[in-house]
Design a protein around this motif. Structure first.
Motif, PDB file in Angstrom:
ATOM      1  N   ASP A 244      76.026  12.543  83.508  1.00  0.00           N
ATOM      2  CA  ASP A 244      76.826  13.755  83.641  1.00  0.00           C
ATOM      3  C   ASP A 244      75.954  14.922  84.104  1.00  0.00           C
ATOM      4  O   ASP A 244      74.755  14.988  83.808  1.00  0.00           O
TER       5      ASP A 244
ATOM      6  N   ASP B 278      81.764  20.216  77.413  1.00  0.00           N
ATOM      7  CA  ASP B 278      80.942  19.734  76.301  1.00  0.00           C
ATOM      8  C   ASP B 278      80.127  18.523  76.747  1.00  0.00           C
ATOM      9  O   ASP B 278      80.079  17.495  76.070  1.00  0.00           O
ATOM     10  N   ASN B 279      79.497  18.675  77.900  1.00  0.00           N
ATOM     11  CA  ASN B 279      78.653  17.606  78.446  1.00  0.00           C
ATOM     12  C   ASN B 279      79.404  16.282  78.531  1.00  0.00           C
ATOM     13  O   ASN B 279      78.896  15.223  78.173  1.00  0.00           O
TER      14      ASN B 279
ATOM     15  N   ARG C  15      81.917  15.174  76.902  1.00  0.00           N
ATOM     16  CA  ARG C  15      82.541  14.606  75.703  1.00  0.00           C
ATOM     17  C   ARG C  15      84.059  14.783  75.735  1.00  0.00           C
ATOM     18  O   ARG C  15      84.787  13.966  75.164  1.00  0.00           O
TER      19      ARG C  15
ATOM     20  N   GLY D  17      76.013  18.001  83.139  1.00  0.00           N
ATOM     21  CA  GLY D  17      75.814  19.065  82.162  1.00  0.00           C
ATOM     22  C   GLY D  17      74.380  19.195  81.703  1.00  0.00           C
ATOM     23  O   GLY D  17      73.496  18.418  82.100  1.00  0.00           O
ATOM     24  N   SER D  18      74.142  20.161  80.831  1.00  0.00           N
ATOM     25  CA  SER D  18      72.776  20.484  80.414  1.00  0.00           C
ATOM     26  C   SER D  18      72.086  19.337  79.694  1.00  0.00           C
ATOM     27  O   SER D  18      70.859  19.189  79.772  1.00  0.00           O
ATOM     28  N   GLU D  19      72.855  18.488  78.987  1.00  0.00           N
ATOM     29  CA  GLU D  19      72.252  17.378  78.247  1.00  0.00           C
ATOM     30  C   GLU D  19      71.968  16.163  79.122  1.00  0.00           C
ATOM     31  O   GLU D  19      71.259  15.248  78.683  1.00  0.00           O
ATOM     32  N   LYS D  20      72.549  16.138  80.318  1.00  0.00           N
ATOM     33  CA  LYS D  20      72.385  14.984  81.214  1.00  0.00           C
ATOM     34  C   LYS D  20      72.725  13.680  80.480  1.00  0.00           C
ATOM     35  O   LYS D  20      72.000  12.692  80.537  1.00  0.00           O
ATOM     36  N   ARG D  21      73.856  13.699  79.798  1.00  0.00           N
ATOM     37  CA  ARG D  21      74.284  12.518  79.039  1.00  0.00           C
ATOM     38  C   ARG D  21      74.460  11.307  79.941  1.00  0.00           C
ATOM     39  O   ARG D  21      74.939  11.411  81.063  1.00  0.00           O
ATOM     40  N   LYS D  22      74.094  10.154  79.406  1.00  0.00           N
ATOM     41  CA  LYS D  22      74.190   8.907  80.153  1.00  0.00           C
ATOM     42  C   LYS D  22      75.346   8.071  79.615  1.00  0.00           C
ATOM     43  O   LYS D  22      75.457   7.847  78.410  1.00  0.00           O
TER      44      LYS D  22
END
Length: 440
Positions: free
Chosen positions: A80, A175-176, A178, A82-87
């Protein structure tokens, strides 16, 4: 007990990761949904895990030996923006050689974790049957008012396919991503049981539509941005209206889509193809016409989707003339949080079949806007006086149902969730002739 002995017991019992705070693996499948691959006898199963895992579907004919068939696919990594770069790992498995109209049970995942058990009915083949659809757009996590009714409709097998005409979750990237996860879990109760066919809306634009392009698995090789597919006597074309609005990176997508649309319509209009599948239905998010009071694109006389962009180099063509030229029968839209049925219309002019039977052999395409499934932005009001081409309007929350009965008869109705499932509008579209010749 000495610490060394305690540590040995922890290791022996397999508790070391928990005891020392190592995060668990996230290989449990979730967000399961189906789509039609565009090839007879096929279905695509898509799901998400948060750690890398195998992609397996075990399935069987209803009432047969459970999970006697196995299909394998692959996962792609989605990061993603977003700031967290969620995988996220998006898994796709295509089931093939399905028997037409036969029901199957399945679960998906791997030996690291399996989903719940779901079921679906393989699409019928050929053109001599009457497919049934639910149509809607603009369904979010907050205030998804029509969801429960759609869940029940799906559970009693009312539909052969769902057409979600853009705008999901509000918004999938929030929310990254979510919020996107929550939405896909929410619609699993529908989309895991029936093909869930989509097109992008304006609320999918973040990070170049990355959540939309990665989470859905539509036919073709355009990351679900535009595609077409056949079902019964219908050729359905899904496309992106957003290429007319998000053009900072250039007009390449707009012209590629237009070229593809023209070729697809040419192919669908070859005499042998139009004879087999006379109905051509398009689905795109932002409508060409509407009578809402929100100063959106469709409230302008020269809608970008309808007439194109004249202030670009080169000018970008719109879609109304193209769809008219190739005899598109029905155009379904969303975006406006309301329901509106139009008289047959072209270039702001009404072309009813007759005064008493406007939808019998009309001389222009019919437009339907059904974007009130439910979202946090609430309902869009209308201007006080309907436009001459506006036949029926409602601001009730709800969704549409459609059945294409045969080569000449199509039925569509709008369901009001505000009125406990009451059908508040309906129409029969009857055509003895299809294609551009029908306008003469």
């Amino acid at each position: 007990m000495e610490m060394g002995a305690f540590a040995a017991i922890v290791v022996f019992c397999g508790l070391m990761p928990l005891a020392f705070g190592v995060p668990p693996t996230w290989k449990q499948p979730e967000q399961v949904h189906l789509s039609y691959a565009g090839v007879p006898g096929s279905m695509v199963v898509t799901w998400t895990t948060f750690s890398e895992a195998d992609s397996v579907v075990e399935y069987s004919i209803w009432a047969g030996k459970l999970f006697e068939l196995t299909a394998k696919g692959q996962a792609t990594l989605f990061m993603d923006g977003g700031s967290e770069k969620r995988k996220l790992f998006i898994h796709r498995v295509t089931l093939t050689d399905l028997k037409p109209a036969v029901s199957y049970v399945y679960h998906c995942g791997s030996d690291s974790g399996w989903s719940d058990i779901f079921y679906f009915t393989a699409l019928k083949e050929g053109v001599g049957w009457s497919p049934r659809f639910a149509l809607f757009g603009d369904l979010g996590n907050d205030n998804p008012q029509s969801l429960a009714r759609l869940q029940k409709d799906t559970q009693i097998r009312m539909y052969d396919a769902i057409l979600h005409i853009g705008d999901f979750a509000y918004d999938m990237e929030e929310d990254n991503a979510r919020i996107g996860d929550q939405f896909m879990r929410q619609v699993e109760s529908i989309a895991a049981y029936v093909p869930y066919m989509t097109c992008p809306g304006n609320h999918e634009n973040a990070y170049n539509f990355s959540n939309y392009r990665n989470r859905f698995s539509m036919p073709g090789n355009t990351e679900s941005l535009w595609y077409s597919w056949n079902i019964g006597p219908v050729h359905i074309i899904s496309f992106s209206t957003e290429v007319y609005f998000f053009i900072k990176s250039g007009l390449d997508l707009l012209f590629k889509q237009y070229e593809w649309l023209q070729k697809d319509l040419e192919e669908a209009n070859r005499p042998e193809n139009r004879a087999q599948r006379p109905w051509i239905i398009t689905m795109g998010h932002r409508p060409m016409y509407c009578s809402n009071a929100d100063k959106d694109d469709c409230t302008q006389f020269n809608s970008h989707v309808r007439t194109g962009l004249n202030d670009t180099d080169p000018p970008a063509p719109g879609l109304e003339d193209l769809f008219y030229r190739y005899g598109v029968d029905l155009e379904v839209w969303a975006h406006e949080h309301s329901y509106e049925r139009l008289w047959p219309v072209y270039n702001y002019t009404v072309f009813n079949g007759s005064r008493n039977e406007p939808y019998v052999n009309p001389k222009a395409p019919v437009h339907i806007i059904t974007g009130s499934a439910g979202c946090r932005e609430r309902i869009d009001p209308f201007v006080p006086d309907p436009r001459p081409w506006s036949a029926f309007r409602s601001v009730d929350y709800g969704y549409a149902r459609m059945q294409v009965f045969n080569y000449s008869h199509l039925y569509l109705e709008q369901v009001s969730d505000d009125q406990y499932g009451k059908v508040i509008d309906s129409m029969w579209l009857v055509k003895d002739q299809h294609g551009p010749e029908a306008w003469l």
